[in-house]
Design a protein around this motif. Sequence first.
Motif, PDB file in Angstrom:
ATOM      1  N   VAL A  85     -10.484 -52.238 -15.149  1.00 16.09           N
ATOM      2  CA  VAL A  85     -10.010 -50.866 -15.315  1.00 16.09           C
ATOM      3  C   VAL A  85      -9.272 -50.441 -14.055  1.00 16.09           C
ATOM      4  O   VAL A  85      -8.153 -49.939 -14.117  1.00 16.09           O
ATOM      5  CB  VAL A  85     -11.177 -49.902 -15.607  1.00 16.09           C
ATOM      6  CG1 VAL A  85     -10.702 -48.461 -15.669  1.00 16.09           C
ATOM      7  CG2 VAL A  85     -11.882 -50.301 -16.892  1.00 16.09           C
ATOM      8  N   GLN A  86      -9.912 -50.679 -12.890  1.00 14.84           N
ATOM      9  CA  GLN A  86      -9.301 -50.259 -11.631  1.00 14.84           C
ATOM     10  C   GLN A  86      -9.888 -51.020 -10.454  1.00 14.84           C
ATOM     11  O   GLN A  86     -11.103 -51.148 -10.338  1.00 14.84           O
ATOM     12  CB  GLN A  86      -9.521 -48.753 -11.430  1.00 14.84           C
ATOM     13  CG  GLN A  86      -8.913 -48.214 -10.175  1.00 14.84           C
ATOM     14  CD  GLN A  86      -9.142 -46.715 -10.011  1.00 14.84           C
ATOM     15  OE1 GLN A  86      -9.667 -46.048 -10.898  1.00 14.84           O
ATOM     16  NE2 GLN A  86      -8.755 -46.191  -8.879  1.00 14.84           N
ATOM     17  N   ASN A  87      -9.011 -51.506  -9.599  1.00 11.36           N
ATOM     18  CA  ASN A  87      -9.414 -52.055  -8.305  1.00 11.36           C
ATOM     19  C   ASN A  87      -9.380 -50.924  -7.288  1.00 11.36           C
ATOM     20  O   ASN A  87      -8.775 -49.880  -7.521  1.00 11.36           O
ATOM     21  CB  ASN A  87      -8.469 -53.187  -7.879  1.00 11.36           C
ATOM     22  CG  ASN A  87      -8.802 -54.477  -8.582  1.00 11.36           C
ATOM     23  OD1 ASN A  87      -9.923 -54.954  -8.512  1.00 11.36           O
ATOM     24  ND2 ASN A  87      -7.819 -55.031  -9.281  1.00 11.36           N
ATOM     25  N   LYS A 121     -14.293 -52.014  -4.105  1.00  9.40           N
ATOM     26  CA  LYS A 121     -15.031 -52.348  -5.317  1.00  9.40           C
ATOM     27  C   LYS A 121     -14.096 -52.127  -6.499  1.00  9.40           C
ATOM     28  O   LYS A 121     -13.019 -51.534  -6.364  1.00  9.40           O
ATOM     29  CB  LYS A 121     -16.310 -51.524  -5.444  1.00  9.40           C
ATOM     30  CG  LYS A 121     -16.124 -50.018  -5.452  1.00  9.40           C
ATOM     31  CD  LYS A 121     -17.470 -49.318  -5.472  1.00  9.40           C
ATOM     32  CE  LYS A 121     -17.296 -47.805  -5.490  1.00  9.40           C
ATOM     33  NZ  LYS A 121     -18.589 -47.123  -5.584  1.00  9.40           N
ATOM     34  N   PHE A 122     -14.501 -52.609  -7.647  1.00 10.47           N
ATOM     35  CA  PHE A 122     -13.671 -52.459  -8.839  1.00 10.47           C
ATOM     36  C   PHE A 122     -14.518 -52.021 -10.020  1.00 10.47           C
ATOM     37  O   PHE A 122     -15.733 -52.206 -10.044  1.00 10.47           O
ATOM     38  CB  PHE A 122     -12.928 -53.767  -9.168  1.00 10.47           C
ATOM     39  CG  PHE A 122     -13.828 -54.875  -9.622  1.00 10.47           C
ATOM     40  CD1 PHE A 122     -14.046 -55.109 -10.969  1.00 10.47           C
ATOM     41  CD2 PHE A 122     -14.480 -55.679  -8.703  1.00 10.47           C
ATOM     42  CE1 PHE A 122     -14.879 -56.128 -11.390  1.00 10.47           C
ATOM     43  CE2 PHE A 122     -15.313 -56.701  -9.111  1.00 10.47           C
ATOM     44  CZ  PHE A 122     -15.518 -56.917 -10.460  1.00 10.47           C
ATOM     45  N   LEU A 123     -13.845 -51.414 -10.987  1.00  7.62           N
ATOM     46  CA  LEU A 123     -14.478 -51.022 -12.237  1.00  7.62           C
ATOM     47  C   LEU A 123     -13.892 -51.897 -13.336  1.00  7.62           C
ATOM     48  O   LEU A 123     -12.668 -52.032 -13.446  1.00  7.62           O
ATOM     49  CB  LEU A 123     -14.189 -49.546 -12.536  1.00  7.62           C
ATOM     50  CG  LEU A 123     -14.673 -49.008 -13.889  1.00  7.62           C
ATOM     51  CD1 LEU A 123     -16.195 -49.043 -13.980  1.00  7.62           C
ATOM     52  CD2 LEU A 123     -14.152 -47.597 -14.108  1.00  7.62           C
ATOM     53  N   SER A 124     -14.766 -52.523 -14.106  1.00  5.17           N
ATOM     54  CA  SER A 124     -14.325 -53.303 -15.260  1.00  5.17           C
ATOM     55  C   SER A 124     -15.140 -52.866 -16.475  1.00  5.17           C
ATOM     56  O   SER A 124     -16.172 -52.216 -16.331  1.00  5.17           O
ATOM     57  CB  SER A 124     -14.483 -54.804 -15.009  1.00  5.17           C
ATOM     58  OG  SER A 124     -15.845 -55.157 -14.920  1.00  5.17           O
ATOM     59  N   THR A 125     -14.645 -53.236 -17.656  1.00  4.06           N
ATOM     60  CA  THR A 125     -15.304 -52.802 -18.881  1.00  4.06           C
ATOM     61  C   THR A 125     -15.459 -53.948 -19.866  1.00  4.06           C
ATOM     62  O   THR A 125     -14.509 -54.679 -20.129  1.00  4.06           O
ATOM     63  CB  THR A 125     -14.486 -51.687 -19.575  1.00  4.06           C
ATOM     64  OG1 THR A 125     -14.344 -50.593 -18.688  1.00  4.06           O
ATOM     65  CG2 THR A 125     -15.149 -51.204 -20.836  1.00  4.06           C
ATOM     66  N   PHE A 126     -16.679 -54.087 -20.372  1.00  7.46           N
ATOM     67  CA  PHE A 126     -16.939 -54.919 -21.539  1.00  7.46           C
ATOM     68  C   PHE A 126     -16.833 -54.001 -22.755  1.00  7.46           C
ATOM     69  O   PHE A 126     -17.342 -52.876 -22.726  1.00  7.46           O
ATOM     70  CB  PHE A 126     -18.364 -55.485 -21.525  1.00  7.46           C
ATOM     71  CG  PHE A 126     -18.522 -56.798 -20.847  1.00  7.46           C
ATOM     72  CD1 PHE A 126     -18.049 -57.961 -21.426  1.00  7.46           C
ATOM     73  CD2 PHE A 126     -19.184 -56.886 -19.631  1.00  7.46           C
ATOM     74  CE1 PHE A 126     -18.224 -59.189 -20.805  1.00  7.46           C
ATOM     75  CE2 PHE A 126     -19.364 -58.098 -19.003  1.00  7.46           C
ATOM     76  CZ  PHE A 126     -18.882 -59.257 -19.592  1.00  7.46           C
ATOM     77  N   THR A 127     -16.210 -54.479 -23.818  1.00  9.16           N
ATOM     78  CA  THR A 127     -16.198 -53.756 -25.086  1.00  9.16           C
ATOM     79  C   THR A 127     -16.779 -54.684 -26.144  1.00  9.16           C
ATOM     80  O   THR A 127     -16.349 -55.830 -26.268  1.00  9.16           O
ATOM     81  CB  THR A 127     -14.772 -53.329 -25.481  1.00  9.16           C
ATOM     82  OG1 THR A 127     -14.231 -52.523 -24.442  1.00  9.16           O
ATOM     83  CG2 THR A 127     -14.774 -52.541 -26.787  1.00  9.16           C
ATOM     84  N   PHE A 128     -17.759 -54.183 -26.879  1.00 12.07           N
ATOM     85  CA  PHE A 128     -18.385 -54.935 -27.960  1.00 12.07           C
ATOM     86  C   PHE A 128     -18.118 -54.198 -29.268  1.00 12.07           C
ATOM     87  O   PHE A 128     -18.366 -52.998 -29.360  1.00 12.07           O
ATOM     88  CB  PHE A 128     -19.894 -55.078 -27.730  1.00 12.07           C
ATOM     89  CG  PHE A 128     -20.225 -55.847 -26.495  1.00 12.07           C
ATOM     90  CD1 PHE A 128     -20.205 -57.231 -26.494  1.00 12.07           C
ATOM     91  CD2 PHE A 128     -20.526 -55.185 -25.310  1.00 12.07           C
ATOM     92  CE1 PHE A 128     -20.493 -57.946 -25.343  1.00 12.07           C
ATOM     93  CE2 PHE A 128     -20.815 -55.894 -24.145  1.00 12.07           C
ATOM     94  CZ  PHE A 128     -20.798 -57.273 -24.173  1.00 12.07           C
ATOM     95  N   VAL A 129     -17.604 -54.913 -30.259  1.00  7.60           N
ATOM     96  CA  VAL A 129     -17.273 -54.327 -31.557  1.00  7.60           C
ATOM     97  C   VAL A 129     -18.121 -55.007 -32.625  1.00  7.60           C
ATOM     98  O   VAL A 129     -18.142 -56.235 -32.724  1.00  7.60           O
ATOM     99  CB  VAL A 129     -15.767 -54.502 -31.885  1.00  7.60           C
ATOM    100  CG1 VAL A 129     -15.445 -53.892 -33.245  1.00  7.60           C
ATOM    101  CG2 VAL A 129     -14.901 -53.892 -30.794  1.00  7.60           C
ATOM    102  N   GLN A 138      -4.793 -51.860 -11.858  1.00  2.00           N
ATOM    103  CA  GLN A 138      -5.581 -53.040 -12.214  1.00  2.00           C
ATOM    104  C   GLN A 138      -5.283 -54.209 -11.278  1.00  2.00           C
ATOM    105  O   GLN A 138      -6.149 -55.027 -11.017  1.00  2.00           O
ATOM    106  CB  GLN A 138      -5.266 -53.487 -13.641  1.00  2.00           C
ATOM    107  CG  GLN A 138      -5.735 -52.547 -14.718  1.00  2.00           C
ATOM    108  CD  GLN A 138      -5.222 -52.980 -16.070  1.00  2.00           C
ATOM    109  OE1 GLN A 138      -4.032 -53.192 -16.254  1.00  2.00           O
ATOM    110  NE2 GLN A 138      -6.145 -53.102 -17.021  1.00  2.00           N
ATOM    111  N   LEU A 139      -4.068 -54.295 -10.801  1.00  2.00           N
ATOM    112  CA  LEU A 139      -3.623 -55.467 -10.053  1.00  2.00           C
ATOM    113  C   LEU A 139      -3.669 -55.319  -8.538  1.00  2.00           C
ATOM    114  O   LEU A 139      -3.840 -56.303  -7.830  1.00  2.00           O
ATOM    115  CB  LEU A 139      -2.199 -55.843 -10.479  1.00  2.00           C
ATOM    116  CG  LEU A 139      -2.087 -56.341 -11.921  1.00  2.00           C
ATOM    117  CD1 LEU A 139      -0.644 -56.323 -12.378  1.00  2.00           C
ATOM    118  CD2 LEU A 139      -2.681 -57.726 -12.040  1.00  2.00           C
ATOM    119  N   MET A 140      -3.490 -54.109  -8.025  1.00  7.49           N
ATOM    120  CA  MET A 140      -3.474 -53.913  -6.576  1.00  7.49           C
ATOM    121  C   MET A 140      -4.902 -53.978  -6.051  1.00  7.49           C
ATOM    122  O   MET A 140      -5.752 -53.200  -6.464  1.00  7.49           O
ATOM    123  CB  MET A 140      -2.793 -52.600  -6.221  1.00  7.49           C
ATOM    124  CG  MET A 140      -1.406 -52.605  -6.797  1.00  7.49           C
ATOM    125  SD  MET A 140      -0.038 -51.844  -5.996  1.00  7.49           S
ATOM    126  CE  MET A 140      -0.260 -51.630  -4.366  1.00  7.49           C
TER     127      MET A 140
END
Length: 187
Positions: free
Chosen positions: A44-46, A53-61, A166-168
Amino acid sequence: MKRFNYPVKLAATGILLCCTAAGIRAQQTAPYDISRLKASWEVVQNHYEGKDKFLSTFTFVNTGRKDFPARGWQLYFNFVRMVKQEELPAHVKVEHINGDLYRFTPAEGFNGIAPGDSLKLGMVGDAWAVNFTDAPAGLYLVWDNAPEKGVAIKDYTIRPSTTAKQLMRYPGDKTAVITPTDIFKQN
């Protein structure tokens, strides 16, 4: 040649039927068909909250016709980054097991995932993650009633990072996206 008498044959047949039924019952103990759970992960964001630190997301459907259960499961994954151990907003705990092994477990208040619904789990990790090689891998689910067997989540995708946030990796990072033109200029 000695023949088996009828009661012995009947007993042997009964034992065989019981063993077959127990094998079928053991295969049917899973409360949900894990092939109906679709998973994805993305950054999501670096430099999240202005820190390293970074924020990432798992999505479960849930693509099935049955609720993904609110209890009775543990979902394991490998991740090369250190993740903050906490209860996530959806009432799922993330915890470090050993090395790069982590697991999600339902916390009090988790309601499962209804058919056609999805669940997003945001995690905070150390440093940054920008490439698909930084993504979690090896997702598998273990049911509490069958702890000796993990079931792989096969429908798992990693969403590519495409935006600057997301990339920086840090504020001084000068190149968010490396294009084929950049590579050509370097060579």
